[in-house]
Design an enzyme around this catalytic site. Structure first.
Site, mmCIF file in Angstrom:
data_model
loop_
_atom_site.group_PDB
_atom_site.id
_atom_site.type_symbol
_atom_site.label_atom_id
_atom_site.label_comp_id
_atom_site.label_asym_id
_atom_site.label_seq_id
_atom_site.Cartn_x
_atom_site.Cartn_y
_atom_site.Cartn_z
ATOM 1 N N GLU A 1 0.876 -1.179 0.000
ATOM 2 C CA GLU A 1 0.000 0.000 0.000
ATOM 3 C C GLU A 1 0.911 1.226 0.000
ATOM 4 O O GLU A 1 1.597 1.499 0.985
ATOM 5 C CB GLU A 1 -0.875 -0.041 1.257
ATOM 6 C CG GLU A 1 -1.742 1.168 1.482
ATOM 7 C CD GLU A 1 -2.334 1.199 2.891
ATOM 8 O OE1 GLU A 1 -2.369 2.305 3.481
ATOM 9 O OE2 GLU A 1 -2.753 0.152 3.408
ATOM 10 N N LYS B 1 -10.654 -1.501 7.404
ATOM 11 C CA LYS B 1 -9.359 -1.380 8.062
ATOM 12 C C LYS B 1 -9.627 -0.927 9.498
ATOM 13 O O LYS B 1 -10.238 0.134 9.703
ATOM 14 C CB LYS B 1 -8.524 -0.359 7.302
ATOM 15 C CG LYS B 1 -7.323 0.160 8.054
ATOM 16 C CD LYS B 1 -6.538 1.103 7.158
ATOM 17 C CE LYS B 1 -6.075 2.304 7.926
ATOM 18 N NZ LYS B 1 -5.113 3.117 7.193
#
Length: 204
Positions: free
Chosen positions: A39, A126
């Protein structure tokens, strides 16, 4: 399906770097250590250019992080990001991701936020910041909402990664606990340890 791909990997490396060379060093250390999902956060200068440059690399499962608005999401997706991660839930980002058929992982803290993210079409959230809650919080959430997929970020370390999986997470995001290991060789070694430990706990 990108959701399943990330779940199968079990770990996403969250990369913050001062420039593209530093970011590429981190990426190589991760890939050599067996971590393919990276990411790239918007804290990397000109991150969209870097995503564009790396988008054809078959070894990488490339996503973008620290996405705060619609433009950030759209620019990164068009450059080649396969999934989008935010520190919180953003309706505009959610909309862009749905339109462009891209996995969105919104940051959530409370059960209300998680329910809202699910209601708006997201299967995985998340959990951020993970260290505020700890692994037991995941078990508590999954009692009333068993189908939610959770990726904790912040507070996941080599010492507790197995606990997170035992409590029911689908994958984990790791940043400073991996990249604070020292040299690129140290990071690669630690990446291998994360991959092995996750493989062990998932096979139980």
């Amino acid at each position: 399906m990108m959701l399943n791909t990330i779940k199968n990997e079990g770990i996403v490396a969250v990369i913050r770097a001062k420039d593209h060379d530093e970011a590429k060093g981190y990426i190589n250390a991760c890939v050599n250590g067996g971590i393919r999902a990276v990411e790239l956060t918007y804290s990397i200068p000109n991150v969209v250019d870097l995503i564009n440059e790396l988008s054809c690399d078959e070894k990488l499962i490339l996503g973008v992080g620290s996405v705060l608005n619609k433009k950030m999401a759209k620019d990164a997706i068009l450059a080649g990001a396969k999934y989008v991660v935010s520190p919180g839930y953003n309706e505009e980002v959610n909309k862009v991701c749905k339109e462009l058929n891209t996995l969105y992982l919104p940051g959530c803290m409370t059960v209300t936020e998680i329910m809202n993210a699910i209601e708006n079409g997201n299967q995985m959230v998340k959990l951020f910041p993970g260290d505020v809650f700890g692994p037991k919080y995941v078990k508590a959430i999954k009692a009333p909402i068993p189908h939610v997929e959770i990726m904790p970020t912040g507070g996941v370390s080599i010492d507790n990664v197995d606990k997170w999986f035992e409590m029911g997470v689908s994958c984990v995001g790791v940043g400073s606990s991996l990249f604070g290991a020292g040299s690129l060789e140290d990071i690669e070694k630690l990446a291998k340890e994360f991959v092995e430990k996750i493989k062990d706990v998932k096979s139980k």
